[in-house]
Design a protein around this motif. Structure first.
Motif, PDB file in Angstrom:
ATOM      1  N   HIS A 174       1.547   6.803  -6.712  1.00 44.75           N
ATOM      2  CA  HIS A 174       0.352   7.340  -7.357  1.00 44.75           C
ATOM      3  C   HIS A 174      -0.276   8.534  -6.668  1.00 44.75           C
ATOM      4  CE1 HIS A 174       0.556   3.180  -8.917  1.00 44.75           C
ATOM      5  NE2 HIS A 174       0.235   3.796 -10.025  1.00 44.75           N
ATOM      6  N   GLU A 175       0.124   8.837  -5.462  1.00 42.86           N
ATOM      7  CA  GLU A 175      -0.583   9.894  -4.749  1.00 42.86           C
ATOM      8  C   GLU A 175       0.349  11.068  -4.539  1.00 42.86           C
ATOM      9  OE1 GLU A 175      -3.398   9.994  -0.854  1.00 42.86           O
ATOM     10  OE2 GLU A 175      -3.298   8.244  -2.117  1.00 42.86           O
ATOM     11  N   ALA A 176       0.198  12.055  -5.393  1.00 42.35           N
ATOM     12  CA  ALA A 176       1.040  13.242  -5.264  1.00 42.35           C
ATOM     13  C   ALA A 176       0.546  14.071  -4.083  1.00 42.35           C
ATOM     14  CB  ALA A 176       0.972  14.074  -6.537  1.00 42.35           C
ATOM     15  N   ARG A 177       1.469  14.481  -3.255  1.00 44.27           N
ATOM     16  CA  ARG A 177       1.072  15.277  -2.092  1.00 44.27           C
ATOM     17  C   ARG A 177       1.401  16.735  -2.332  1.00 44.27           C
ATOM     18  NH1 ARG A 177       3.203  11.029   1.501  1.00 44.27           N
ATOM     19  NH2 ARG A 177       1.423   9.883   2.288  1.00 44.27           N
ATOM     20  N   ASP A 184      -0.409  19.226   2.488  1.00 43.58           N
ATOM     21  CA  ASP A 184      -0.966  17.957   2.933  1.00 43.58           C
ATOM     22  C   ASP A 184      -0.270  17.486   4.207  1.00 43.58           C
ATOM     23  OD1 ASP A 184      -2.738  17.934   0.941  1.00 43.58           O
ATOM     24  OD2 ASP A 184      -1.629  16.567  -0.351  1.00 43.58           O
ATOM     25  N   TYR A 220       0.832  -1.206   0.000  1.00 43.41           N
ATOM     26  CA  TYR A 220       0.000   0.000   0.000  1.00 43.41           C
ATOM     27  C   TYR A 220       0.864   1.253   0.000  1.00 43.41           C
ATOM     28  CZ  TYR A 220      -2.613   3.806   2.099  1.00 43.41           C
ATOM     29  OH  TYR A 220      -3.139   5.036   2.379  1.00 43.41           O
TER      30      TYR A 220
END
Lengths: 171, 522
Positions: free
Chosen positions: A84-87, A91, A77
């Protein structure tokens, strides 16, 4: 027939001890950095293990097996999230850290930026209170490797926190 | 103190720290540590480390940028900092010296080129952006005073003369109001009932962000709906893609922490469309074509759709697909589908009471089609009751739920006073007492979104700026920096914020939230 009895026993344990397993695995996943996804990963790990409980030969190894599955899924995960999860700059993330008054962002960064295997060993042993052998089972390494990782992690942390501790006259 | 560096070894300092005293060291080592800043610091680092490791641990929310693993550049900077603090000087001194020399040489070569010579006699225009000029030119409202004679297009032409549009102060200035959107990654899904939070869909996860777009929590989920102003219901696949059709439903708070898990495992068909529907005031429906707790095969209709209601306890199953709660959460519109597709549900309408699920009215002869809502991927039914619960607007069809009479009015929304606004090919239509009146301030084919407080946004899907009517009735053209066109838009129930996705001015896709608090009293 004997195998079937073991299988039935394992499945019963999933049903009877679900809450305990869920709490244990959720704590593990949170400590490894899964944050709000910890409950999902814990639940999926239990369901995954239950479906494949016939692969377990020794019932006494159920909990280390579950922890290994949950840890592996957490790492998957986290890798997926990093890819895949640009911060954005504003954030926030949930980190598992010592609840010590001296913990600032600098200290938190020193801990979270440890090499991954060292950080995992530290979290399992110091944060979750696992024995080194239990941590080794979760990490699929030998107990000696865990001891080495802990030693290195302590040295890295000391080096990174040296200036911080001196500047603030700690401890 | 026999090491070549002359310092006490790190391991010896670590051992001394374990004993919490320098007395553990030999005399020569102790004397060295007392006089050596480097060794004293490292000893202090070990002491702090041991204190931290012995403390109980807990979760802490911190800025991601501070905790993420640093880039190579940051690592190098960190090492140089270590050098400055006295660590590993032999290793890093040559590198630092070479870097410093290279920097000086580079600066000597590049600086003359970087400083431009002043241009003689040519005064360049100011680069300060002008509010009134540029690409956001949009006719002032006064130039749009010619009323549209008759509404056509998707809206049904009114049979009686339109009533006069209520007097609303036009915008005094022709300039578009410049706003700075906060860019986000993902698809906006739904605002919370109080407008404080926004659900986003990002790579198979539901994110919960505050009204400024800041991430507060997230959870892996196939579908989500606001159960209450502070809790989101999420449906999560239990066993991965290899065994689809089993989902658990949980209630999570804004941080993504599980507040409650609903009993049972649900088969919601692997689709997020119509799977979860929340009233926002403590009622939730879970719908699917498979078995749900309490269901029996005799209850299935022709398509097998059933749903259960959760309001603190789980109801028995009921046939149909829930499409909308009334605002007070006491009634529910249910569609009994003859056909279901990813693009919508068609069927006849039933109104049931909540939580008993007893039939209040049913209209087997009224065929209604409900499409997915405006945002996200096949997300939520496009249906909403009027504030008083007398009418249902479902994908452009207005239904009087006391009589079952339906009329096509076009897609739109309800204002706080109970009046309806819809979009047509000729512009915005305001409906009152069954009649439509065109509002000439919103010309042309567009899309309208209305907040529960009465604010509305009319946007076009091209480069024209969206029009915003605030709570005081003042019209604004919005200039959204970096936004080229808007494809979909959600206005928060309190009318203070919008979430949108569309195209950026550079042609890339964009999702963003925009605060409207600076625009008028709305």
């Amino acid at each position: 027939v004997k195998g079937a009895n073991v299988l039935v026993g394992v499945r019963e344990r999933f049903d009877v001890d679900y809450n305990r397993f869920f709490a244990d695995l959720t704590a593990l996943c949170r400590a490894l950095g899964a944050g709000s996804a910890a409950e999902d990963i814990a639940q999926e790990s239990i369901l995954h293990a239950r479906e494949r409980s016939n692969q377990l030969r020794d019932e006494s190894k159920l909990e280390p097996w579950l922890r290994r599955i949950a840890a592996r899924r957490t790492f998957e995960y986290l890798r997926h999230q990093r890819r895949h999860e640009a911060r954005g700059p504003d954030d926030t993330v949930v980190a598992f850290l010592p609840s010590d008054p001296s913990v600032s962002v600098d200290v938190a960064a020193a801990i979270t930026r440890l090499p991954e295997r060292e950080r995992v060993a530290v979290v399992l042993v110091y944060a979750l209170g696992y024995e080194q052998a239990e941590a080794a089972a979760v990490m699929s390494v030998t107990r000696g490797t865990v001891a080495t990782l802990l030693h290195r992690a302590r040295r890295h942390l000391a080096e990174r926190l040296a200036a911080y501790a001196t500047e603030r006259d700690l401890p | 103190v026999s090491r070549p560096t002359g310092h006490v070894s790190s391991d010896r300092l670590g051992e001394a720290a374990r004993h919490a005293s320098l007395d553990f060291l030999r005399d020569a080592e102790r004397l060295h540590v007392e006089s050596c800043e480097r060794c004293r610091r490292l000893y202090g680092g070990y002491r702090l480390t041991d204190r931290l490791l012995a403390a109980p641990w807990r979760e802490v929310k911190l800025p991601a940028v501070e905790l993420e693993r640093p880039t190579r550049r940051a690592i190098l900077a960190d090492r140089l900092g270590g050098f400055a603090a006295g660590f590993e000087p032999r290793t890093l001194a040559p590198i630092t010296a070479i870097a410093a020399i290279a920097l000086l040489v580079g600066a000597a070569v590049a600086l003359p080129r970087l400083i431009p010579a002043p241009a003689a006699g040519t005064a360049s225009p100011s680069r300060t952006p002008s509010m009134a000029g540029g690409t956001q030119a949009w006719p002032s409202t006064s130039s749009q005073a010619t009323p549209v004679p008759q509404a056509t297009g998707s809206g049904k032409a009114p049979s009686k003369p339109p009533e006069p549009t209520p007097a609303i102060t036009p915008t005094p200035a022709s300039a578009a109001l410049a706003l700075n959107p906060a860019r986000l990654s993902g698809d906006p899904l739904a605002w919370s009932p109080n407008g404080d939070h926004l659900l986003m869909w990002v790579s198979g996860r539901i994110q919960i962000r505050d009204a400024s777009g800041r991430l507060e929590g997230g959870v892996a989920a196939d579908a989500a709906a606001w159960y209450s102003p502070s809790l989101v219901a999420v449906a999560t696949r239990s066993s991965g893609w290899r065994s689809p059709g089993t989902e658990t439903v949980k209630l999570v708070d804004a941080a993504g922490h599980v507040a409650a898990a609903l009993p049972g495992i649900y088969d919601i068909g692997g689709s997020s469309f119509a799977a979860l529907l929340g009233s926002g005031s403590g009622e939730l429906t879970i719908a699917g074509q498979g078995l749900t707790p309490g269901a029996s095969s005799s209850e299935a209709d022709s398509t097998g759709w059933r749903f259960v209601l959760w309001n603190g306890k789980l109801s028995g199953s009921h046939r149909g697909v829930p499409i909308a709660f009334t605002r007070d959460g006491r009634r529910l519109a249910v569609l009994h589908p003859g056909a279901v597709s990813g693009a919508g549900v068609s069927g006849w309408l039933e109104i049931v009471s909540v939580p008993s699920l007893e039939t209040i009215a049913e209209f087997p002869d009224l065929s209604l089609r409900v499409e997915p809502g405006a945002m996200g991927s096949a997300y939520g039914p496009d249906a909403a009751f009027s504030p008083d619960g007398r009418y249902l607007l479902a994908s452009g069809t207005l239904v009087d739920v006391s009589r079952g009479a339906a009329v096509i009015v076009g897609k739109g929304g309800w204002l706080a006073d109970g009046s309806l606004v819809t979009a047509s090919a000729d512009g915005l239509l305001r409906w009152s007492n069954g009649h439509a009146a065109p509002d000439p301030r919103f010309p042309g084919a567009g899309t309208v979104e209305a907040s529960r407080h009465g604010e509305l946004i009319y946007f076009y899907g091209d480069e024209r700026p969206p029009l915003y009517l605030d709570g005081a009735g003042t019209l604004h053209a919005l200039s959204l920096a970096g936004v080229g066109s808007i494809q979909r838009l959600l206005i928060a129930p309190d009318g203070r914020t919008i979430a949108l996705d569309g195209r950026a001015t550079d042609g890339s896709s964009i999702a963003a939230v925009v605060s409207l608090t600076a625009v008028g009293p709305g």
